[in-house]
Design an enzyme around this catalytic site. Structure first.
Site, PDB file in Angstrom:
ATOM      1  N   HIS A  69      -5.181   3.421  -2.790  1.00 45.69           N
ATOM      2  CA  HIS A  69      -4.071   4.079  -3.469  1.00 45.69           C
ATOM      3  C   HIS A  69      -3.673   3.330  -4.731  1.00 45.69           C
ATOM      4  CE1 HIS A  69      -3.811   5.890   0.513  1.00 45.69           C
ATOM      5  NE2 HIS A  69      -2.970   6.791   0.042  1.00 45.69           N
ATOM      6  N   GLU A  84       0.822  -1.206   0.000  1.00 47.98           N
ATOM      7  CA  GLU A  84       0.000   0.000   0.000  1.00 47.98           C
ATOM      8  C   GLU A  84       0.859   1.262   0.000  1.00 47.98           C
ATOM      9  OE1 GLU A  84      -3.311  -2.280   2.834  1.00 47.98           O
ATOM     10  OE2 GLU A  84      -1.926  -0.785   3.669  1.00 47.98           O
ATOM     11  N   LYS A  87     -11.335   8.032   0.730  1.00 48.48           N
ATOM     12  CA  LYS A  87     -10.099   8.609   0.205  1.00 48.48           C
ATOM     13  C   LYS A  87      -9.596   7.813  -0.998  1.00 48.48           C
ATOM     14  CE  LYS A  87      -5.266   9.555   1.453  1.00 48.48           C
ATOM     15  NZ  LYS A  87      -4.228   9.420   2.493  1.00 48.48           N
TER      16      LYS A  87
END
Length: 254
Positions: free
Chosen positions: A143, A87, A170
């Protein structure tokens, strides 16, 4: 500001808040970072990147460090984050270990806990229960460090985060060119219109994506990240310059 009252911070009503990541690997350096953030008017919140901290983290260590950070930061919110190597982080913990550490941070006073969507729905649900029980909030994040996914894929991710109960959704992506940056911003604005009660945090990383970190007020992104030291992701700008740029846009009526 961050927290439940922050749900009224939408596009056009205010500037995104600026969060400063803390990437120290020792107690002394971590405390020094927190004091710098506390005293910086450009900083609205702090993120403890616990995966950068030296050694294997225990629940006891997380509780102690979180409590100390909250004591130093005073009224500035604290985000607790651990990212695995996959990540973009520096530490690998099992799903169960992550849930226990997240719970320890929330119980010790962290205002928000960040959990990667890629950990799987079971881990997300367990983390959400622990975080909510402690009175904290959950940031669900995803991400992409080598691409900007297709528009429908980005929309799907943000809608999935909403469905799973994220307090903040997010999404951070890496652009190949400026058109990728524009796509991320357009998707953010579209999802913001569709889900006005969902607080969004989106950014296009690297130098090419810098504009997305400045213009969140236009698209519905309520938080951005700047540095007062080392960056924790590609393209994070100096927080003082970031604040100045956002203020210039507001003064120009943008």
């Amino acid at each position: 500001m961050l927290g439940k009252e922050g749900k009224n911070l939408y596009a056009g009503t205010g500037l995104p808040e600026i969060c400063i990541p803390m990437t120290a690997d020792s107690r002394e350096a971590l405390a020094a970072s927190a004091r710098t953030i506390r005293d910086a008017s450009c900083a609205d919140a702090a993120e403890w990147r616990a995966d950068w901290f030296g050694g294997n983290l225990s629940e006891q260590t997380v509780r102690a460090e979180t409590a100390e950070l909250k004591n130093i930061l005073a009224d500035k919110p604290l985000i607790f984050t651990i990212r695995s190597t996959g990540e973009g982080g520096k530490a690998d913990y099992s799903a169960d270990q992550f849930v226990h550490l997240a719970a320890a941070a929330a119980e010790a006073g962290a205002d928000l806990v960040d959990c990667e969507l890629s950990r799987g729905e079971e881990a997300v649900r367990k983390t959400l229960v622990c975080v909510r029980r402690a009175g904290a909030e959950l940031i669900l994040s995803r991400h992409f460090f080598s691409e900007t996914p297709a528009d429908d894929r980005m929309e799907e991710i943000l809608f999935a985060m909403n469905r799973l109960g994220a307090d903040f959704a997010k999404l951070a992506v890496m652009p190949k060119d400026f058109s990728d940056v524009c796509r991320l911003m357009a998707v953010t604005e579209k999802v913001h219109r569709a889900l006005p009660d969902q607080r969004l945090i989106t950014m296009s990383m690297g130098k090419t994506g810098m504009i997305s970190r400045v213009t969140g007020a236009l698209t519905g992104s309520v938080l951005t990240f700047g540095t007062l030291g080392a960056e924790s992701a590609p393209g994070q700008p100096d927080a003082w310059r970031l604040r100045a740029a956002m203020e210039k846009l507001r003064e120009a009526g943008i």
